[in-house]
Design an enzyme around this catalytic site. Sequence first.
Site, PDB file in Angstrom:
ATOM      1  CB  VAL A 101      -0.775  -0.077   1.140  1.00  0.00           C
ATOM      2  CG1 VAL A 101      -1.708   1.031   1.216  1.00  0.00           C
ATOM      3  CG2 VAL A 101      -1.582  -1.348   1.389  1.00  0.00           C
ATOM      4  CB  CYS A 102       0.950   4.331   0.246  1.00  0.00           C
ATOM      5  SG  CYS A 102       1.658   5.890   0.105  1.00  0.00           S
ATOM      6  CB  ALA A 103       5.728   4.816   0.877  1.00  0.00           C
TER       7      ALA A 103
END
Length: 303
Positions: A101-103
Amino acid sequence: MSRVVFLLIPQVHLLDVAGPAQVFSTANDLGWPYTPAYVAEAGEVATVQGLPLQAEITWPPLTPDDLIIVPGWRGPTRPAGKQTLRRLREHHESGGTVASVCAGADALGRAGLLDGRRCTTHHTVQDELARLYPQAKVVKDALYVEDDRVVTSAGVASGIDVALHLVTTRHGPYTAGQVARALLVHTHRDGTAEQISPMVRWRSHVDETVHRIQDLIETRFTERLPLSLLAEATGCSERTVTRLFTRATGLTPLAYQTALRLERAEHLLGRGATAEVAAREVGFEDTRMLRRLRARTVPPADR
């Protein structure tokens, strides 16, 4: 029973953890057993939002049916240690699925899991991900992307979307729809053009009669479903069923069922099934229909 292991990095975002965790917790409540585990390189993990999280420093034993999810964090890159990155690689090499998720995509990149694969991340760090991992194929402005059991997402609320996508591929669109309704998620959102689910694309309407028809088709999409059966289940005439369904979705009920079959067949083929097995599992009488449908919809490089 499957495990969902969350790898927590310092300054992790709470929603990146809690969103997917809630999806799998709800799936568990609905009868699909999932056991969560939270691991980190220290016993307490700071979050951006100020609430510390407790984690195990020892990894549980994993099987290919288990999931690893790496939530995103804020600030400069916080690389995971070599042993942790090795865990990610080994799980994928054994046939397991690894998601971010994301980074969290950065950890997958450092583990070598993005090389040669399509991936995505939050729009504010997409260019940085492409710079750090030039062999990755970064898809910009996508909610989530799946490529060979490596699943990446844009972050924040899209963590819920990618978790629902994983539930769909594992247990079918009906189960994912039950989870979404329990979470009061009004509409599934598309991932990328390559990963659009029929349930995602054609569930944004508000016609409850058509939703009931879709529920029936989704639970029995491998069977022959004559229009008379759908009409009897909804108390409508066959003509009304076709009219309402086409108006709400742009498809006939048969075309919707065929789209579900094709999506499930693609998932089975991606997991190593033969065309014969995939065709039989989704309800086609032989492989010729499956091959014709794939020829129309799947790029030659992906067949």
